[in-house]
Design a protein around this motif. Structure first.
Motif: not given
Length: 85
Positions: A10-15, A30-32
């Motif tokens: 995914t475009c996000s790197s972490k949750i 983070t990101g997205g």
């Protein structure tokens, strides 16, 4: 307990989120896609792991086999299972 999950595909790197028993709060990506991910975080705040999985599991983004929402469903399940070992 605070939990951090590194996303895959995914475009996000972490949750990052908090989990107490099986209730999820304070979700941060983070990101997205910032606006969409803020909305998802607010909409699922206070839901249980099962409720989040039912709503978000299997959602895809474009031609990817996953999405930030799908990754969140995986993240909350992973956190829950680690808490209940």
């Amino acid at each position: 307990m605070e939990y951090i999950y590194k996303t895959k595909g995914t475009c996000s790197s972490k949750i990052k989120f908090n989990i107490e028993n099986d209730v999820i709060t304070d979700v941060e990506f983070t990101g997205g896609c910032n606006g969409n991910l803020q909305a998802i975080a607010k909409l699922i705040d206070g839901l249980t792991v099962d409720e989040i999985e039912k709503k978000l599991n299997g959602i895809i983004c474009g031609n990817k086999s996953t999405s930030c929402a799908d990754q969140l469903a995986k993240a909350v399940r992973c956190a829950y299972e680690k808490l209940n070992k």
